[in-house]
Enzyme design. Structure first.
Site, mmCIF file in Angstrom:
data_model
loop_
_atom_site.group_PDB
_atom_site.id
_atom_site.type_symbol
_atom_site.label_atom_id
_atom_site.label_comp_id
_atom_site.label_asym_id
_atom_site.label_seq_id
_atom_site.Cartn_x
_atom_site.Cartn_y
_atom_site.Cartn_z
ATOM 1 N N ASP A 37 0.849 -1.195 0.000
ATOM 2 C CA ASP A 37 0.000 0.000 0.000
ATOM 3 C C ASP A 37 0.885 1.246 0.000
ATOM 4 O OD1 ASP A 37 -2.222 1.605 0.103
ATOM 5 O OD2 ASP A 37 -2.615 1.284 2.236
ATOM 6 N N GLU A 38 0.377 2.357 -0.519
ATOM 7 C CA GLU A 38 1.101 3.643 -0.537
ATOM 8 C C GLU A 38 2.513 3.477 -1.118
ATOM 9 O OE1 GLU A 38 -0.526 6.192 -0.026
ATOM 10 O OE2 GLU A 38 -2.021 5.911 1.544
ATOM 11 N N GLN A 66 0.526 11.778 -5.493
ATOM 12 C CA GLN A 66 0.444 12.047 -4.062
ATOM 13 C C GLN A 66 1.740 11.686 -3.341
ATOM 14 O OE1 GLN A 66 -3.558 11.377 -2.113
ATOM 15 N NE2 GLN A 66 -3.863 10.091 -3.913
ATOM 16 N N ARG A 103 -8.520 16.784 -0.844
ATOM 17 C CA ARG A 103 -9.074 16.394 0.461
ATOM 18 C C ARG A 103 -10.543 16.795 0.553
ATOM 19 N NH1 ARG A 103 -6.627 12.667 0.799
ATOM 20 N NH2 ARG A 103 -5.951 13.300 -1.274
#
Length: 719
Positions: A218-219, A249, A599
């Site tokens: 993940d990420e 990101q 966001r």
């Protein structure tokens, strides 16, 4: 309808593509967590894979816990032997099982940051290196950076050039020696040592690689070099590696994350399949259009365009104010307007680039009696550097304040140790007076060594000199105090990795003092301290009370709110001054703004100030280039009548172009910089707005800056 059938087509594809390398480019709000958990459940339930053959990496313990809970819910119970955890937690499990093969005790202890600094402190003392150039924090940070780059003590020593590097090498070697003697590992070792294990014992590496038939990450955009190598080792046998992330990101380059890991995934795995998750379930069409328009200016990225079926939505609101105090007040007004529209305080988030910006915002929210929660940081007036300087101000107007005296007597370090301070306390007690007053009689007291008498005498003279100026405007006195005690130099030596941020906080304290002087009837230290006390002496809000969220853009990653307020959108703040010299840093700053925009679910409020208070006074700056990259038809702009039109904040969008030679050793002109104030240009490389200037600012501070980010005040005729 099955759970997988409820996913959109690209999400289903990501879940069902189980064999071979897979890169899932998951845009903001595209449901990546849902895909990851569904994929793990699919492997176990539909493909018959034993849980022990699945390994999933997360970046936080919280994320690991949530993934385990979701998988357990999907499977009707928690699967045994499924490895889900952070890189560090996974490293611990590997070393507990097999670390003895390279001499690591199975019962090893893990040293946290405080333990590491305590060990470094003892080493510095034992090696007689306890001077200003070797703070424990700085040395620990240097060792950590070396470990994250997979550079051991011997390799570091072989490459060490210069006084500081050689000193770090000496401390690094002793640090590792003592860790081993204590049967201890630090956090960096939890990844570095498994890699050493795999390098020295390929058979053990192969056994782990054989076990983990499916590896998920993940990420992935946030991985560093060491983490990437660990992933490659564990996925080397079956190559069923699924990485999920969003290069748009990737915002943690400053702490070692390497966006190239995700950008170059297909180079390392030529057979990889790439799936793009572009449907956004969070934001309106207008917000996504703005975010897409900004991030497309980055060159190093995987092409993707977020879209939604939620509809257009409200335009982004841009408000340009005269200064940061007015900006904060307008943020508060916009927050109240959102509550009138039906949102609760806890559904609202105020985002900013640097922690120092919270000062004006906190003040505005406190004065409006609006509860707020500062996320991932310390309230402005509770920060160590702020408390240090306020303690100096308190002792100047209240000599009886022994608590403040004790805080500052050796800050910055002036060689007054605990033994001397204890003797001074006994001395003051015998005289029946406070610590400050007792300094006057120290020179005649033989109970202190000569060196202690000298240092205490110098400190006494410093305080007396400053006390004589206590009636001056507090901003003037505060600036003089910082310069007299060399506080900014102390921050740089004490903790280089946080020095920029802490320096910004000091500058913001001076800015707050200047605002106090300009706005109020009183200008003295006592009145300022009273004002600060009233701002900070507010009842803590109880749990469950609605609060506005205040946080940096970095801390906002992974969160979402119905309405978001982004403050400080000027050149020098976003992009930040420290990130303007390379294309890589500039692109990361743009990604940070992209994260801030995405966001928001429903509305985005943008704010910029025409001028901000800096060390040398109010300084104007151009509107952030990132805001200018948003199409005008997506913005509704409001500015005070006296301020410039759209595209400008405090000065021309592009400063006057100055053509210069490449290396001139004389004063080439005078500039004013948003952070460092007024300075003389002594060298130049290149020409035009992208020229690199060497500037000597007030206090003989020399900095290298880019020409376009300084405002020219005067120059010679040959420009």
């Amino acid at each position: 309808m099955t759970l997988i059938e409820a996913l959109n087509p690209p999400q289903q594809d990501a879940v069902r593509t189980t064999e071979g390398p897979l890169l899932v480019l998951a845009g903001a709000g595209s449901g990546k967590t849902r895909v990851l958990t569904q994929r793990v459940a699919h492997l176990i339930q539909e493909c018959g894979v034993l849980p022990r053959h699945v390994l999933a990496f997360t970046f936080t313990n919280k994320a690991a816990g949530e993934m385990k809970e979701r998988v357990a819910h999907l499977l009707g119970g928690a699967p045994r032997d499924l490895w889900v955890g952070t890189f560090h937690a996974t490293g611990v499990r590997i070393l507990r099982q097999a670390g003895s093969a390279i001499g690591i005790d199975r019962g090893f202890v893990i040293y946290d940051t405080d333990d590491q600094e305590s060990l470094v402190r003892r080493i510095l003392r034992d090696l007689d290196l306890t001077d200003r150039d070797s703070s424990p924090k700085a040395m620990r940070s240097a060792i950590s950076a070396a470990k994250n780059a997979l550079v051991g003590p011997e390799a570091f020593a072989a490459e060490a050039e210069g006084y500081r590097a050689q000193r770090v090498a000496r401390i690094y070697a002793e640090y590792q020696k003592r860790l081993r003697a204590h049967h201890a590992l630090d956090f960096d070792d939890l990844i570095g040592e498994p890699l050493r294990l795999f390098a020295e014992r390929p058979d053990i590496r192969d056994s782990f690689a054989e076990r983990f038939q499916y590896v998920l990450v993940d990420e992935y955009q946030d991985t560093n070099a060491a983490q990437e190598r660990l992933i490659e080792n564990l996925a080397s046998r079956h190559r069923n590696l699924c990485v999920v992330g969003d290069d748009d990101q990737s915002i943690y380059g400053w702490r070692g994350a390497d966006v190239r890991n995700i950008l170059e995934f297909e180079t390392r795995y030529p057979e990889a399949k790439v799936i793009r998750l572009e449907q956004n379930y969070r934001s309106t069409g207008v917000i996504l259009a703005a975010a897409n328009a900004v991030v497309k200016h980055n060159k190093d990225r995987k092409e993707k365009t977020l879209w939604t079926d939620k509809g257009g939505g409200d335009l982004l609101q841009l408000t340009v104010t005269a200064d940061e105090e007015t900006e904060a007040e307008r943020v508060v007004s916009s927050v109240l307007e959102e509550t009138r529209r039906g949102l609760t305080l806890s559904e609202l988030a105020v985002l900013y680039r640097t922690n120092a910006q919270s000062r004006a915002l906190e003040t505005a929210f406190r004065r409006a009696t609006i509860p707020y929660e500062l996320v991932g940081g310390v309230a402005f007036y509770q920060r160590r550097e702020i408390k240090d300087l306020l303690a100096y101000l308190r002792i100047l107007v209240n000599p009886d304040d022994d608590l403040s005296f004790s805080r500052i007597v050796n800050v910055p370090k002036r060689g007054i140790g605990n033994t001397t301070i204890d003797r001074l306390a006994e001395h003051a007690n015998r005289e029946g007076t406070n610590l400050f007053a007792s300094l006057a009689s120290v020179p005649m007291s033989l109970e202190f060594p000569a060196s202690a008498r000298q240092k205490l005498g110098e400190f006494h003279r410093l305080l007396e000199d400053l006390r004589a100026r206590a009636e001056e405007p507090v901003d003037v006195l505060l600036k003089e105090l910082v310069e007299r005690i060399g506080y900014l130099e102390y921050l740089e030596a004490d903790e280089p990795e946080t020095a920029v941020e802490r320096t910004e906080n000091v500058e913001e304290l001076v800015a707050g003092a200047r605002a106090f002087v300009e706005e109020g009837e009183a200008t003295d230290v006592t009145s300022f301290l009273s004002d600060v006390a009233l701002l900070t002496d507010i009842d803590r809000t109880e749990e469950g009370v609605e609060k506005v969220w205040l946080m940096t853009m970095h801390n906002a990653k992974g969160l979402e709110f119905p309405a978001v307020f982004v403050a400080g959108l000027e050149e020098g703040l976003l992009p930040h001054l420290s990130s303007m010299e390379t294309d890589e840093d500039l692109e990361e700053e743009r990604r940070l703004f992209y994260v801030a925009l995405t966001r928001a679910k429903e509305r985005v409020h943008l704010f910029a100030a025409a001028t901000r208070q800096h060390w040398g006074g109010p300084v104007g700056a151009p509107l952030s280039r990132f805001v200018e990259e948003i199409p005008e038809e997506l913005l509704e702009v409001e500015r005070e009548p006296t301020l410039p039109r759209w595209g400008l904040v405090g000065q021309d969008r592009e400063p006057v172009r100055r053509e210069r030679g490449s290396s001139v050793r004389r004063s080439l002109g005078t500039v004013r910089h948003p952070t460092f104030g007024r300075g003389d240009v002594i060298e130049c490389e290149g020409s035009g707005p992208d020229a690199r200037l060497i500037v000597v600012f007030e206090g003989n501070i020399k900095k290298k800056i880019v020409a376009r980010y300084a405002q020219w005040e005067e120059s010679h005729a040959d420009f």
